[in-house]
Design a protein around this motif. Structure first.
Motif, short mmCIF file in Angstrom:
data_model
loop_
_atom_site.label_atom_id
_atom_site.label_comp_id
_atom_site.label_asym_id
_atom_site.label_seq_id
_atom_site.Cartn_x
_atom_site.Cartn_y
_atom_site.Cartn_z
N GLU A 106 42.43 32.67 75.44
CA GLU A 106 42.38 32.99 74.01
C GLU A 106 42.82 31.79 73.18
N GLY A 107 42.30 31.72 71.98
CA GLY A 107 42.70 30.65 71.08
C GLY A 107 41.48 30.04 70.41
N LEU A 108 41.73 29.26 69.37
CA LEU A 108 40.68 28.62 68.59
C LEU A 108 40.92 27.12 68.60
N SER A 109 39.85 26.35 68.68
CA SER A 109 40.02 24.91 68.53
C SER A 109 40.02 24.58 67.04
N ILE A 110 40.83 23.60 66.68
CA ILE A 110 41.06 23.28 65.26
C ILE A 110 40.21 22.06 64.89
N ASN A 111 39.45 22.20 63.81
CA ASN A 111 38.60 21.07 63.37
C ASN A 111 39.42 19.91 62.83
N ARG A 112 40.41 20.22 62.02
CA ARG A 112 41.21 19.17 61.38
C ARG A 112 42.67 19.36 61.75
N PRO A 113 43.05 18.85 62.90
CA PRO A 113 44.43 19.05 63.35
C PRO A 113 45.42 18.34 62.44
N GLY A 114 46.58 18.95 62.25
CA GLY A 114 47.66 18.34 61.49
C GLY A 114 48.70 17.74 62.42
N PRO A 115 49.75 17.13 61.87
CA PRO A 115 50.78 16.48 62.70
C PRO A 115 51.41 17.44 63.71
N GLU A 116 51.64 18.69 63.31
CA GLU A 116 52.26 19.66 64.22
C GLU A 116 51.37 19.93 65.43
N HIS A 117 50.03 20.03 65.18
CA HIS A 117 49.10 20.21 66.30
C HIS A 117 49.14 18.99 67.23
N CYS A 118 49.25 17.79 66.64
CA CYS A 118 49.27 16.57 67.45
C CYS A 118 50.49 16.53 68.35
N GLN A 119 51.62 16.95 67.81
CA GLN A 119 52.85 16.96 68.61
C GLN A 119 52.71 17.92 69.79
N GLN A 120 52.16 19.10 69.52
CA GLN A 120 51.99 20.08 70.60
C GLN A 120 50.99 19.58 71.65
N LEU A 121 49.94 18.89 71.17
CA LEU A 121 48.98 18.32 72.12
C LEU A 121 49.68 17.32 73.03
N GLY A 122 50.52 16.43 72.44
CA GLY A 122 51.24 15.44 73.24
C GLY A 122 52.09 16.11 74.32
N GLN A 123 52.79 17.14 73.92
CA GLN A 123 53.63 17.88 74.89
C GLN A 123 52.78 18.48 76.02
N ALA A 124 51.68 19.12 75.62
CA ALA A 124 50.84 19.81 76.62
C ALA A 124 50.20 18.80 77.57
N MET A 125 49.78 17.66 77.03
CA MET A 125 49.16 16.63 77.88
C MET A 125 50.17 16.10 78.90
N ALA A 126 51.38 15.81 78.44
CA ALA A 126 52.41 15.31 79.36
C ALA A 126 52.72 16.37 80.41
N GLY A 127 52.76 17.63 79.98
CA GLY A 127 53.00 18.72 80.94
C GLY A 127 51.90 18.79 81.98
N PRO A 196 39.80 17.58 70.06
CA PRO A 196 40.26 18.85 69.49
C PRO A 196 39.48 20.08 69.96
N ASP A 197 38.19 19.92 70.28
CA ASP A 197 37.45 21.13 70.70
C ASP A 197 37.82 21.59 72.11
N ASN A 198 38.63 20.81 72.83
CA ASN A 198 39.08 21.23 74.15
C ASN A 198 40.52 21.71 74.17
N VAL A 199 41.08 21.92 72.99
CA VAL A 199 42.48 22.37 72.90
C VAL A 199 42.52 23.61 72.01
N PHE A 200 43.04 24.69 72.56
CA PHE A 200 43.07 25.96 71.82
C PHE A 200 44.46 26.22 71.23
N PHE A 201 44.46 26.79 70.04
CA PHE A 201 45.70 27.20 69.38
C PHE A 201 45.58 28.67 69.02
N ARG A 202 46.72 29.33 69.02
CA ARG A 202 46.74 30.71 68.55
C ARG A 202 47.96 30.89 67.67
#
Lengths: 321, 321
Positions: A106-127, A196-202
């Protein structure tokens, strides 16, 4: 963006009989996945993605891709994963093609990610990098520095059709990258396509990473470089240092980068920009009339490459050093 | 088979804020609907289909299509229906296009329907005809006998490219149908496109009819004739009288056909075969290089037309008379 192989209700029912996954309530082809046919499948138990692997995927790579997803989810990573049939298989055959039933994330990919999305992406990638550390299948990156020369040669003759002078830029950058590509940096399994289209947020929270079909073994920080290119430029081509800073901070909070990785960041970013410039340029110059896949503009990555070429210190990526 | 309009996560969230339909958990473009863009949308409440109406749909027809689905479901018909927003609207705008949120109908369409499926289809079609009897918007059938002459004229010059002699067949049949098209038969709202892919089954039971975007006012038995063509021929072109008999029995159990309708069946079936022959032939002769829609073979309907031309008694459709 298409369904290449049509699966009938009768075929899907026979296929699902191998699984302990409930009665099929509906299935619909989805317009996702450049390379494969994908169906969304709803059963009395859950929703799933059914993927049929088409010609452009090498069947020899499937144990790596599916095994990686399976490994990651067992390590507690949020990602889609292949469902086992009653006999324990994750790779099956349907309509004469390799096929897998994948959990529905579940989740939606975000077209225009903001700084908060970028931080979460960094965390998830390192994980993900850490979770994959003990995955025991290897897959070389065909689209790393050793593979680029072939694309340069295939494009150079006609690159100036896209932009006068582009051919010279390609040759010069190729020479630079071959001479300066970093050695001895930490390596492991990278996603290699964390757009961004390969990262889902909810509800503002990252819910998972999808589409592991470019994953491979390579320099870990190269994955970071790909994401800096994909997430931290505005649509007008401007680099957003705030987003980059947050992406790197998120990554470093889970897996701190070494000094060597930090110093190599600009050349890795040049390489990442170059890699997407080359593949987009190749697709642009070799458009198939009437293809189902929309070709992306390579010029976006010329702009990004120029930004990285001008970087003189890692601090320009927002690193607190 | 495509998504023509790309809707972003941000746009979908803004759109769904008008509805009392839960938080969006996922949405994916689906490879269905020749004319429109469709997304499957999962929320914390339910699943939905989000449809954006593209250029080939006349916006003036949307109150008829959506109003009909709304009317049918209130009459107890199993069908997908447009969901009302908080202000009570069913027709909305998204990304500059008319758009509607449609309920998700569970079930699978059957590629090779058997006699039992045909009987259930007949029942459901008759039920739909009765439920729509007091629907108060009208829509003329642009693809009924009066509209065919234009297609004949557009195709006749090149029809022989598909099959030598086809042009003569078209002209002769057009003349026959104009002279013999029945008058005075019961009319009402027909679906006009009840092919197997528009009928869902779940566990062997018909769960509903979808895709009302060809629905219109016309002769009720013409809908039966379209379905006899679409459901009761084998892939080798042979007519299956068992399936036809069951389809007609199912229909008649809910809405008995009059003697005039029964006598008109063969000419209505000729007309139905002719209508799909013409539209397929037109699309075949006017294929757009690289179009996203797969063109269907018109020859299938030449074979069906010839069958009906040879019919001399309604009993050849399996009617118990």
């Amino acid at each position: 963006m298409a369904v290449y192989t049509h699966v009938s209700a009768e075929e899907i029912s026979a296929f699902m009989a191998d699984y302990d996954a409930g009665e099929v309530l509906s299935f619909k082809g989805i317009a996702e996945g450049v390379e494969n046919s994908n169906y969304i499948l709803k059963t009395t138990e859950a929703s799933y993605i059914l993927t049929l692997y088409e010609k452009r995927v090498n069947p020899d790579d499937l144990p790596f891709f599916l095994g990686l997803m399976d490994h990651l989810v067992h390590k507690g990573t949020n990602c889609a994963f292949p469902v086992r049939d009653r006999a324990g298989n994750i790779l099956k055959t349907l309509c004469g093609r390799p096929a897998a039933l994948i959990s529905f994330l579940e989740g939606l990919s975000i077209n225009r990610p903001g700084p908060e999305h970028c931080q979460q992406l960094g965390q998830a990638m390192a994980g993900m990098h850490q979770a994959a550390a003990d995955f025991d299948i290897r897959r070389e990156n065909a689209l790393s520095v050793a593979g680029w020369r072939e694309l340069v040669n295939a494009c150079a003759g006609r690159a100036d059709e896209v932009m006068p002078g582009l051919s010279d830029i390609l040759q010069a950058e190729m020479t630079y990258l071959e001479a300066h590509w970093p050695k001895g940096l930490p390596e492991g399994v990278i996603h290699a396509d964390l757009f961004p289209d390969n990262v889902f947020f909810r509800g503002g929270e990252l819910s998972g990473l999808i589409d592991y079909y470019f994953a491979c073994n390579d320099i870990l920080a190269y994955d970071v470089a790909i994401s800096l290119n994909a997430w931290c430029f505005e649509t007008d081509g401007a680099f957003n240092i705030t987003k980059a800073s947050r992406l790197l901070r998120g990554y470093g909070a889970v897996r701190p980068m070494t000094e060597m990785e930090i110093q190599a960041l600009s050349v890795l970013c040049r390489g990442a920009a170059f890699r997407f410039l080359l593949s987009r340029l190749y697709d642009w110059l070799n458009q198939v009339e009437g293809a189902l896949v929309q070709v992306k503009d390579p010029m976006e990555y010329v702009t990004k490459l120029k930004f990285h070429q001008a970087v003189t210190s890692p601090s320009e990526y927002g690193l607190d050093i």
